[in-house]
Design a protein around this motif. Structure first.
Motif, short mmCIF file in Angstrom:
data_model
loop_
_atom_site.label_atom_id
_atom_site.label_comp_id
_atom_site.label_asym_id
_atom_site.label_seq_id
_atom_site.Cartn_x
_atom_site.Cartn_y
_atom_site.Cartn_z
N ASN A 197 -1.34 4.66 -12.49
CA ASN A 197 -1.50 3.56 -11.55
C ASN A 197 -0.57 3.81 -10.36
OD1 ASN A 197 -1.51 1.18 -10.12
ND2 ASN A 197 -1.13 -0.14 -11.91
N PRO A 198 -1.09 3.95 -9.14
CA PRO A 198 -0.21 4.24 -8.01
C PRO A 198 0.86 3.19 -7.78
CG PRO A 198 -2.43 3.66 -7.25
CD PRO A 198 -2.51 3.87 -8.73
N ALA A 199 0.65 1.97 -8.27
CA ALA A 199 1.66 0.92 -8.10
C ALA A 199 2.93 1.25 -8.87
CB ALA A 199 1.10 -0.42 -8.56
N LYS A 200 2.84 2.18 -9.81
CA LYS A 200 4.00 2.58 -10.61
C LYS A 200 4.61 3.89 -10.12
CE LYS A 200 2.23 0.31 -14.78
NZ LYS A 200 1.86 0.50 -16.21
N VAL A 201 4.17 4.33 -8.93
CA VAL A 201 4.60 5.61 -8.37
C VAL A 201 5.46 5.40 -7.13
CG1 VAL A 201 3.80 7.75 -7.28
CG2 VAL A 201 2.58 6.82 -9.27
N ALA A 202 6.56 6.12 -7.06
CA ALA A 202 7.35 6.21 -5.82
C ALA A 202 6.93 7.50 -5.13
CB ALA A 202 8.83 6.23 -6.13
N ARG A 203 6.46 7.40 -3.90
CA ARG A 203 5.88 8.56 -3.20
C ARG A 203 6.79 8.98 -2.05
NH1 ARG A 203 4.11 12.77 -1.61
NH2 ARG A 203 1.91 13.32 -1.29
N LEU A 204 7.25 10.22 -2.09
CA LEU A 204 8.10 10.78 -1.06
C LEU A 204 7.30 11.77 -0.22
CD1 LEU A 204 11.41 11.49 -3.04
CD2 LEU A 204 10.74 9.43 -1.80
N TYR A 205 7.18 11.48 1.07
CA TYR A 205 6.45 12.33 2.00
C TYR A 205 7.44 13.08 2.90
CZ TYR A 205 2.11 9.79 0.88
OH TYR A 205 1.02 9.24 0.24
N PHE A 206 7.15 14.34 3.18
CA PHE A 206 7.95 15.09 4.14
C PHE A 206 7.50 14.79 5.58
CE2 PHE A 206 8.93 18.78 0.98
CZ PHE A 206 9.69 17.90 0.22
N THR A 207 6.26 14.36 5.72
CA THR A 207 5.67 14.03 7.02
C THR A 207 5.01 12.67 6.90
OG1 THR A 207 3.59 15.11 6.46
CG2 THR A 207 5.25 16.47 7.55
N PRO A 208 4.57 12.04 8.00
CA PRO A 208 3.90 10.75 7.90
C PRO A 208 2.73 10.77 6.92
CG PRO A 208 4.44 11.20 10.17
CD PRO A 208 4.77 12.46 9.41
N GLN A 209 2.55 9.69 6.22
CA GLN A 209 1.50 9.58 5.20
C GLN A 209 0.13 9.87 5.81
OE1 GLN A 209 0.87 5.65 3.64
NE2 GLN A 209 0.12 6.39 1.68
N PRO A 210 -0.64 10.81 5.24
CA PRO A 210 -1.97 11.10 5.78
C PRO A 210 -2.94 9.95 5.55
CG PRO A 210 -1.60 12.31 3.74
CD PRO A 210 -0.30 11.67 4.10
N GLN A 211 -3.95 9.90 6.39
CA GLN A 211 -4.96 8.84 6.29
C GLN A 211 -5.59 8.81 4.91
OE1 GLN A 211 -4.64 6.67 9.64
NE2 GLN A 211 -6.34 6.37 8.23
N SER A 212 -5.80 9.99 4.32
CA SER A 212 -6.48 10.06 3.02
C SER A 212 -5.69 9.38 1.91
CB SER A 212 -6.74 11.52 2.65
OG SER A 212 -5.51 12.24 2.60
N ASP A 213 -4.37 9.25 2.09
CA ASP A 213 -3.54 8.62 1.06
C ASP A 213 -3.37 7.12 1.27
OD1 ASP A 213 -3.18 11.04 -0.12
OD2 ASP A 213 -0.99 11.08 0.03
N ARG A 214 -3.73 6.63 2.44
CA ARG A 214 -3.40 5.25 2.76
C ARG A 214 -4.13 4.20 1.92
NH1 ARG A 214 -2.08 5.70 9.31
NH2 ARG A 214 -0.37 7.18 8.97
N PRO A 215 -5.32 4.51 1.38
CA PRO A 215 -5.93 3.50 0.49
C PRO A 215 -5.16 3.32 -0.82
CG PRO A 215 -7.58 5.00 1.38
CD PRO A 215 -6.25 5.59 1.70
N MET A 216 -4.28 4.30 -1.18
CA MET A 216 -3.55 4.21 -2.44
C MET A 216 -2.34 3.29 -2.28
SD MET A 216 -3.69 8.03 -4.07
CE MET A 216 -3.80 9.04 -2.61
#
Length: 344
Positions: A266-285
């Motif tokens: 479940n993405p709500a249980k994930v901490a996501r670290l990006y090196f660059t701005p979050q891509p559009q494809s990930d934004r629905p998560m």
């Protein structure tokens, strides 16, 4: 309170820190790479306190810090081989800075510093507070990263105070570290320098000066607290610090983005670290927490914020940390070295 251990660097507090070192006590010190847990490198009991406080394996040597290259040279032997002398002279052009040099031991540092090996890892750090302390103390200072063994390295004074509390006399607050990853480590040899750990000085920078280097992948599988192997035998000294296979690791499981399977978490249980701005494809998560380490994808900025972001994610009620990946170019080699070992 841990924060009461943090002091503003002044002539008086730096003098007090030097007095604490002379008395065999531990202090937290800033460098341009990460914060260190410092002791008098000539005092065996004081150095043993570093190992005890960190839970560090006894076969894992420490780096000795000096105010300048001339002081460092008094404690190592780089004069018996012309090639090693040549390599030493080139290595010192990176100082003060984030390069550690492993060379044959000559001076009488505490045995625990070298873990019983016949070499010593030396460095001249490029931080005004640490430089002032080294000049005031006048002896080599042993200072591994100021974290519990295998945990994420500290890049802010409060990281050190929180981790060690009453085990330390004080933490000199030098602000956030400029590089955010540890020093590069090379070993001088009669042929070409060997790269033992990537860090703040890139492989490309080394090659531009030395012409050629040898990449060594020597990573110890030892557990963070074991001082003997399964047969009860003390393991051999490691060639240098920074070679543990599992290192820089948060308590929360960390994986690389390429290994993340959305269908299993479940993405709500994930901490996501990006090196660059979050891509559009990930934004629905709907990730539970997101941190972008550089708005422009600058890997130097990523390195500077890497450990602090992992530490912050580790304090969250999440079940998984997912982190970006990058190329091995420039500081990227050091970043991915830390990510690989944190994910082990």
């Amino acid at each position: 309170m841990a924060d009461s251990k943090i002091v503003v660097p002044t002539d008086a507090t730096i003098a007090a820190a030097a007095q604490a070192l002379a008395a065999g006590k531990l202090i937290g010190v800033p460098t341009e790479t990460v914060y260190g847990l410092a002791a008098d490198a000539t005092n065996q009991l004081a150095v043993e306190r570093i190992f005890q406080a960190k839970g560090r394996p006894a076969n894992n040597p420490l780096i000795a810090h000096f105010a300048n290259a001339d002081q460092a040279r008094r404690w190592i032997n780089v004069d018996d081989d012309a090639t090693i002398t040549w390599q030493w002279n080139l290595a010192t052009t990176f100082w003060p800075g984030p390069l550690t040099v492993v060379a044959p031991l000559r001076g009488s540092v505490a045995p625990a510093v070298t873990a019983g090996a016949e070499t010593l890892a030396v460095r001249v750090p490029n931080h005004p507070v640490m430089q002032s302390l080294l000049e005031s103390f006048a002896l080599p200072i042993a200072a591994p990263s100021a974290n519990r063994s295998n945990y994420v390295s500290p890049t802010q004074a409060n990281h050190v105070a929180t981790a060690f509390g009453d085990s330390i006399e004080m933490v000199l607050d030098g602000g956030p570290c400029d590089f955010g990853v540890e020093s590069t480590i090379i070993r001088l040899t009669p042929t070409v320098p060997q790269l033992l750990r990537p860090g703040g000085i890139s492989t490309e920078q080394l090659v531009s000066v030395f012409g050629d280097i040898e990449l060594i992948r020597h990573q110890a599988p030892a557990s963070p607290s074991a001082n003997t192997d399964s047969a009860g035998v003390e393991p051999a000294p490691l060639p240098s610090p920074g070679l543990m296979r599992k290192h820089y690791s948060p308590q929360t499981r960390l994986i690389k983005a390429s290994e993340f399977d959305l269908g299993k978490m479940n993405p709500a249980k994930v901490a996501r670290l990006y090196f660059t701005p979050q891509p559009q494809s990930d934004r629905p998560m709907a990730f539970g927490w997101i941190r972008v380490l550089s708005p422009t994808g600058d890997l130097n900025e990523v390195a500077r914020h890497l450990f602090a972001a992992i530490r912050e994610a580790d304090q969250l009620p999440c079940e998984l940390i997912v982190i970006d990946e990058c190329s091995n170019a420039g500081i990227g080699r050091a970043i991915m070295d830390r990510v690989h070992r944190a994910a082990t």
